[in-house]
Design a protein around this motif. Structure first.
Motif, PDB file in Angstrom:
ATOM      1  N   LEU A  50       0.829  -1.202   0.000  1.00  0.00           N
ATOM      2  CA  LEU A  50       0.000   0.000   0.000  1.00  0.00           C
ATOM      3  C   LEU A  50       0.863   1.251   0.000  1.00  0.00           C
ATOM      4  CD1 LEU A  50      -2.911   1.133   0.189  1.00  0.00           C
ATOM      5  CD2 LEU A  50      -2.617   1.138   2.672  1.00  0.00           C
ATOM      6  N   ARG A  51       1.848   1.290   0.896  1.00  0.00           N
ATOM      7  CA  ARG A  51       2.730   2.453   0.957  1.00  0.00           C
ATOM      8  C   ARG A  51       3.425   2.694  -0.375  1.00  0.00           C
ATOM      9  NH1 ARG A  51       5.696  -0.182   5.851  1.00  0.00           N
ATOM     10  NH2 ARG A  51       4.364   0.306   7.642  1.00  0.00           N
ATOM     11  N   ALA A  52       3.855   1.621  -1.017  1.00  0.00           N
ATOM     12  CA  ALA A  52       4.608   1.744  -2.259  1.00  0.00           C
ATOM     13  C   ALA A  52       3.735   2.122  -3.450  1.00  0.00           C
ATOM     14  CB  ALA A  52       5.330   0.428  -2.557  1.00  0.00           C
ATOM     15  N   THR A  53       2.415   2.133  -3.260  1.00  0.00           N
ATOM     16  CA  THR A  53       1.503   2.319  -4.392  1.00  0.00           C
ATOM     17  C   THR A  53       0.661   3.581  -4.288  1.00  0.00           C
ATOM     18  OG1 THR A  53       1.340  -0.110  -4.366  1.00  0.00           O
ATOM     19  CG2 THR A  53      -0.105   1.013  -5.868  1.00  0.00           C
ATOM     20  N   VAL A  54       0.698   4.264  -3.137  1.00  0.00           N
ATOM     21  CA  VAL A  54      -0.156   5.441  -2.956  1.00  0.00           C
ATOM     22  C   VAL A  54       0.590   6.726  -3.303  1.00  0.00           C
ATOM     23  CG1 VAL A  54      -1.590   4.363  -1.191  1.00  0.00           C
ATOM     24  CG2 VAL A  54       0.476   5.618  -0.511  1.00  0.00           C
ATOM     25  N   ALA A  55      -0.177   7.778  -3.545  1.00  0.00           N
ATOM     26  CA  ALA A  55       0.404   9.078  -3.885  1.00  0.00           C
ATOM     27  C   ALA A  55       1.229   9.642  -2.732  1.00  0.00           C
ATOM     28  CB  ALA A  55      -0.709  10.053  -4.252  1.00  0.00           C
ATOM     29  N   ARG A  56       0.810   9.371  -1.504  1.00  0.00           N
ATOM     30  CA  ARG A  56       1.438   9.985  -0.321  1.00  0.00           C
ATOM     31  C   ARG A  56       2.946   9.793  -0.287  1.00  0.00           C
ATOM     32  NH1 ARG A  56       4.028  11.733   3.086  1.00  0.00           N
ATOM     33  NH2 ARG A  56       3.547  12.269   5.248  1.00  0.00           N
ATOM     34  N   ALA A 136      -5.839  -6.550   7.105  1.00  0.00           N
ATOM     35  CA  ALA A 136      -6.873  -5.549   6.848  1.00  0.00           C
ATOM     36  C   ALA A 136      -6.740  -4.980   5.437  1.00  0.00           C
ATOM     37  CB  ALA A 136      -6.793  -4.427   7.885  1.00  0.00           C
ATOM     38  N   VAL A 137      -5.505  -4.743   4.987  1.00  0.00           N
ATOM     39  CA  VAL A 137      -5.291  -4.266   3.618  1.00  0.00           C
ATOM     40  C   VAL A 137      -5.821  -5.298   2.626  1.00  0.00           C
ATOM     41  CG1 VAL A 137      -3.559  -3.752   1.854  1.00  0.00           C
ATOM     42  CG2 VAL A 137      -3.320  -2.801   4.148  1.00  0.00           C
ATOM     43  N   ALA A 138      -5.496  -6.559   2.877  1.00  0.00           N
ATOM     44  CA  ALA A 138      -5.944  -7.616   1.965  1.00  0.00           C
ATOM     45  C   ALA A 138      -7.467  -7.691   1.896  1.00  0.00           C
ATOM     46  CB  ALA A 138      -5.361  -8.959   2.410  1.00  0.00           C
ATOM     47  N   ARG A 139      -8.127  -7.542   3.047  1.00  0.00           N
ATOM     48  CA  ARG A 139      -9.595  -7.570   3.050  1.00  0.00           C
ATOM     49  C   ARG A 139     -10.167  -6.390   2.272  1.00  0.00           C
ATOM     50  NH1 ARG A 139      -8.812  -8.689   8.528  1.00  0.00           N
ATOM     51  NH2 ARG A 139      -9.590  -6.629   9.138  1.00  0.00           N
ATOM     52  N   LEU A 140      -9.554  -5.236   2.445  1.00  0.00           N
ATOM     53  CA  LEU A 140     -10.030  -4.051   1.729  1.00  0.00           C
ATOM     54  C   LEU A 140      -9.858  -4.202   0.226  1.00  0.00           C
ATOM     55  CD1 LEU A 140      -8.601  -1.315   4.120  1.00  0.00           C
ATOM     56  CD2 LEU A 140     -11.026  -1.674   3.615  1.00  0.00           C
ATOM     57  N   VAL A 141      -8.709  -4.711  -0.204  1.00  0.00           N
ATOM     58  CA  VAL A 141      -8.474  -4.897  -1.633  1.00  0.00           C
ATOM     59  C   VAL A 141      -9.445  -5.921  -2.202  1.00  0.00           C
ATOM     60  CG1 VAL A 141      -6.809  -5.690  -3.361  1.00  0.00           C
ATOM     61  CG2 VAL A 141      -6.065  -4.185  -1.507  1.00  0.00           C
ATOM     62  N   ALA A 142      -9.668  -7.015  -1.462  1.00  0.00           N
ATOM     63  CA  ALA A 142     -10.605  -8.032  -1.931  1.00  0.00           C
ATOM     64  C   ALA A 142     -12.018  -7.472  -2.045  1.00  0.00           C
ATOM     65  CB  ALA A 142     -10.594  -9.221  -0.973  1.00  0.00           C
ATOM     66  N   ARG A 143     -12.353  -6.536  -1.155  1.00  0.00           N
ATOM     67  CA  ARG A 143     -13.700  -5.957  -1.155  1.00  0.00           C
ATOM     68  C   ARG A 143     -13.874  -4.910  -2.257  1.00  0.00           C
ATOM     69  NH1 ARG A 143     -16.957  -6.202   3.156  1.00  0.00           N
ATOM     70  NH2 ARG A 143     -15.182  -6.636   4.527  1.00  0.00           N
ATOM     71  N   LEU A 144     -12.796  -4.164  -2.569  1.00  0.00           N
ATOM     72  CA  LEU A 144     -12.924  -3.011  -3.450  1.00  0.00           C
ATOM     73  C   LEU A 144     -12.432  -3.234  -4.872  1.00  0.00           C
ATOM     74  CD1 LEU A 144     -11.709  -0.248  -0.943  1.00  0.00           C
ATOM     75  CD2 LEU A 144     -14.057  -0.924  -1.451  1.00  0.00           C
ATOM     76  N   ALA A 145     -11.598  -4.256  -5.088  1.00  0.00           N
ATOM     77  CA  ALA A 145     -11.026  -4.475  -6.422  1.00  0.00           C
ATOM     78  C   ALA A 145     -11.854  -5.473  -7.207  1.00  0.00           C
ATOM     79  CB  ALA A 145      -9.589  -4.984  -6.299  1.00  0.00           C
ATOM     80  N   PRO A 146     -11.980  -5.277  -8.512  1.00  0.00           N
ATOM     81  CA  PRO A 146     -12.649  -6.278  -9.354  1.00  0.00           C
ATOM     82  C   PRO A 146     -11.914  -7.619  -9.271  1.00  0.00           C
ATOM     83  CG  PRO A 146     -12.263  -4.236 -10.570  1.00  0.00           C
ATOM     84  CD  PRO A 146     -11.503  -4.126  -9.295  1.00  0.00           C
ATOM     85  N   ALA A 147     -12.618  -8.690  -9.532  1.00  0.00           N
ATOM     86  CA  ALA A 147     -12.039 -10.036  -9.406  1.00  0.00           C
ATOM     87  C   ALA A 147     -10.800 -10.211 -10.271  1.00  0.00           C
ATOM     88  CB  ALA A 147     -13.084 -11.087  -9.761  1.00  0.00           C
ATOM     89  N   SER A 148     -10.799  -9.645 -11.458  1.00  0.00           N
ATOM     90  CA  SER A 148      -9.670  -9.811 -12.375  1.00  0.00           C
ATOM     91  C   SER A 148      -8.894  -8.503 -12.522  1.00  0.00           C
ATOM     92  CB  SER A 148     -10.156 -10.278 -13.740  1.00  0.00           C
ATOM     93  OG  SER A 148     -11.108  -9.348 -14.262  1.00  0.00           O
ATOM     94  N   ALA A 149      -8.696  -7.788 -11.417  1.00  0.00           N
ATOM     95  CA  ALA A 149      -8.069  -6.477 -11.460  1.00  0.00           C
ATOM     96  C   ALA A 149      -6.630  -6.564 -11.936  1.00  0.00           C
ATOM     97  CB  ALA A 149      -8.111  -5.829 -10.078  1.00  0.00           C
ATOM     98  N   GLY A 150      -6.277  -5.680 -12.868  1.00  0.00           N
ATOM     99  CA  GLY A 150      -4.900  -5.589 -13.327  1.00  0.00           C
ATOM    100  C   GLY A 150      -4.140  -4.567 -12.505  1.00  0.00           C
ATOM    101  N   GLU A 151      -2.938  -4.261 -12.945  1.00  0.00           N
ATOM    102  CA  GLU A 151      -2.077  -3.367 -12.182  1.00  0.00           C
ATOM    103  C   GLU A 151      -2.693  -1.983 -12.015  1.00  0.00           C
ATOM    104  OE1 GLU A 151       2.466  -1.537 -12.476  1.00  0.00           O
ATOM    105  OE2 GLU A 151       1.912  -3.308 -13.646  1.00  0.00           O
ATOM    106  N   ALA A 152      -3.277  -1.445 -13.096  1.00  0.00           N
ATOM    107  CA  ALA A 152      -3.860  -0.104 -13.031  1.00  0.00           C
ATOM    108  C   ALA A 152      -5.047  -0.065 -12.074  1.00  0.00           C
ATOM    109  CB  ALA A 152      -4.295   0.346 -14.420  1.00  0.00           C
ATOM    110  N   ALA A 153      -5.886  -1.110 -12.120  1.00  0.00           N
ATOM    111  CA  ALA A 153      -7.049  -1.155 -11.231  1.00  0.00           C
ATOM    112  C   ALA A 153      -6.606  -1.276  -9.779  1.00  0.00           C
ATOM    113  CB  ALA A 153      -7.954  -2.322 -11.607  1.00  0.00           C
ATOM    114  N   LEU A 154      -5.568  -2.064  -9.520  1.00  0.00           N
ATOM    115  CA  LEU A 154      -5.065  -2.205  -8.152  1.00  0.00           C
ATOM    116  C   LEU A 154      -4.459  -0.896  -7.652  1.00  0.00           C
ATOM    117  CD1 LEU A 154      -3.450  -5.766  -8.193  1.00  0.00           C
ATOM    118  CD2 LEU A 154      -5.515  -5.039  -6.996  1.00  0.00           C
ATOM    119  N   GLU A 155      -3.803  -0.157  -8.534  1.00  0.00           N
ATOM    120  CA  GLU A 155      -3.256   1.137  -8.147  1.00  0.00           C
ATOM    121  C   GLU A 155      -4.390   2.088  -7.751  1.00  0.00           C
ATOM    122  OE1 GLU A 155       0.258   3.817  -9.855  1.00  0.00           O
ATOM    123  OE2 GLU A 155      -1.520   3.858 -11.153  1.00  0.00           O
ATOM    124  N   ALA A 156      -5.469   2.062  -8.511  1.00  0.00           N
ATOM    125  CA  ALA A 156      -6.613   2.913  -8.198  1.00  0.00           C
ATOM    126  C   ALA A 156      -7.212   2.537  -6.854  1.00  0.00           C
ATOM    127  CB  ALA A 156      -7.665   2.815  -9.300  1.00  0.00           C
TER     128      ALA A 156
END
Length: 524
Positions: A50-56, A136-156
């Motif tokens: 998460l840290r490596a992928t966010v704008a912050r 908790a990060v994994a649960r959030l990603v599983a909840r918010l990302a499409p099932a077949s999310a690519g790199e761009a979708a995961l970044e979003a």
């Protein structure tokens, strides 16, 4: 290799460091967790990912791309809607309430569960190892990302989560500071958030790393050196706040954070104030000079109207800006109060330098039905009132009539003097309690953008036919656009054109409201 640590606490130096693209946020040390996240999340779904992928914690092109993702999310959220949602939402821990309101506004599934997970992630976001936060990060990603999310979708998705995590503790700290300041206030009253952010900022220091060699305040900084910025000390010597950063890394969620804090503190949001916190377009405020002009404009769908001090003064044969029209201004306010529309009154500088008299006038205007007041620091002799005096007027009005929207105007650009004081004057006025600030005469897009990057309250700009369009002003962050005396002057021109056209036999468009239509305005 040994690196030097540089500390800065002077306002100019801290501001320069924040603006230096060579100085970037430090990515917290990896927690050493696994590359793949638990609980069925996609590979990399850990706090380290998460840290490596966010704008912050990004810089350069990745930061610009990721920041755009965050800005797009925030553009869908009206601060006023967040204000209402968090105020009316379920009670509980402040951090959970903040995140839940944001998650609901962004249309996330199960916002309550999202909020609980985000509070866990927040505990490890800025460093440290915590398997529970990884889960908790994994649960959030599983909840918010499409099932077949690519790199761009995961970044979003990562940046949606990052938005929530950063709002979590920072907004809660702001609420705590505001509540504490109110308790400490001698009269037990409210304290403007802008003042709290200067005196007790939730973010007191910032840390940067030199991505390449640079120079700040005459000091050579080598690549890899650490730069510590003491915001709290820097702000004590200058009114412009640094809590939300500075260009090019100004926090894009300032208005949303302040709205959430106001909602949690149960600060009232009047219908007129709400018009300044819409996500789509600024409030376009036409200015009237009598009841008929105000009622006609309201009938055309304008949600509020202002008065024009020039129009009021000229209609009575008196000079504008000379404190000569207090009686005419009050009379107009009482007349407009008979209508069913919102209106705000241009009261010059309050028609007095006695703050008690200005506060009493504000009370009379409010009792007449006014939703707002415009107070300017320009004087009839072409000088500017002392900052402290104008700030005292604003504070006195807000103490006397808390529900009256105070639009604090500085005439630095209107009079063409002391323009370099504009930002500092506006900061002092918002810390005194102004609900909005107004800079007539400023039309330069870069100058407007610089102000909106530093302000905490809505910026009002005077529309000029040769300046930016309404859409362009909106893109610059302007929240209110006034027409000033333009309509009054156009009405005078139209009257002269019609009269001389008839006299001279010149073809003239004499289309006008009928006698009956104008007569009907008298019966609101």
């Amino acid at each position: 290799m040994t690196h030097t640590t540089h500390e800065f606490n002077r306002f100019a130096d801290v501001r320069a460091a924040l603006a230096d693209p060579a100085l970037v946020p430090e990515l917290p040390a990896s927690d050493g967790g696994p590359a793949g996240g638990p609980a069925g999340g996609p590979a990399g779904a850990s706090v380290a990912w998460l840290r490596a992928t966010v704008a912050r914690f990004s810089s350069g092109e990745p930061h610009r791309r990721r920041r755009a993702l965050v800005e797009a999310e925030l553009a869908r959220l009206e601060p006023a809607a967040l204000w209402r949602a968090v105020a009316a939402g379920p009670r509980g821990e402040v951090r959970v309430r903040v995140v839940r309101a944001l998650a609901e506004g962004l249309g996330m599934p199960e916002p309550g569960a999202v909020a609980e997970a985000v509070t866990v992630v927040a505990g490890a976001y800025f460093g440290g190892a915590d398997p529970a936060a990884d889960e908790a990060v994994a649960r959030l990603v599983a909840r918010l990302a499409p099932a077949s999310a690519g790199e761009a979708a995961l970044e979003a998705v990562a940046n949606r989560i990052g938005l929530l995590v950063q709002a979590c503790d920072a907004t809660a700290a702001l609420v705590e500071s505001c509540a504490g300041a109110a308790l400490a206030e001698a009269a037990g009253g409210d304290v403007p958030p802008a003042r709290v952010l200067r005196e007790d900022p939730p973010v007191r220091t910032m840390r940067r790393i030199a991505a390449r060699a640079t120079r700040v305040a005459g000091r050579e900084i080598a690549e890899g050196d650490v730069v510590l910025l003491d915001l709290a000390t820097a702000q004590r010597a200058h009114p412009v706040p640094l809590t939300f950063g500075a260009p090019p890394r100004v926090c894009p969620g300032r208005a949303h954070a302040l709205a959430l804090a106001d909602g949690l503190l149960q600060r009232p949001l009047t219908p007129f104030a709400r018009l300044h916190h819409q996500a789509a377009t600024p409030l376009l405020l036409p200015n009237a000079w009598d009841y008929a002009s105000a009622a006609t404009l309201a009938a055309q769908g304008f949600p509020a109207v202002g008065t024009t001090s020039l129009g009021v003064a000229a209609a009575t044969g008196l000079p504008d800006g000379a404190a000569a029209t207090v009686d005419a201004t009050l009379a107009l306010a009482r007349s407009l109060g008979r209508g069913s529309f919102l209106f705000t009154v241009d009261a010059e500088g309050g028609f007095s330098d006695d703050v008690a008299e200005v506060a009493a006038l504000a009370r009379e205007l409010y009792d007449a039905g006014a939703a707002g007041i415009n107070l300017e620091d320009g004087r009839a002799d072409g000088t500017l009132a002392p900052v402290e005096l104008h700030a005292a007027k604003i504070a006195a009005v807000k103490a006397a009539v808390p529900a009256l929207f105070v639009n604090a105007r500085t005439d630095t650009h209107w009079l063409g003097r002391q323009e370099d004081e504009t930002a500092a004057r506006l900061a002092s006025y918002e810390q005194a309690g102004a609900d909005g600030v107004f800079v007539p005469g400023l039309s330069d897009p870069d100058g407007i953008a610089a102000l909106t990057a530093a302000l905490l309250v809505p910026l009002n700009i005077l529309y000029t036919p040769t300046g930016p369009t309404l859409a362009e002003l909106a893109a610059l962050g302007v929240r209110r656009v006034s027409l000033g005396s333009l309509l009054y002057r156009r009405a005078l021109a139209a009257a002269v054109t019609a009269a001389t056209g008839v006299r001279d036999g010149r073809p003239t468009d004499l289309t006008a409201p009928s006698y009956a239509e104008v007569q009907a305005l008298a019966d609101p």
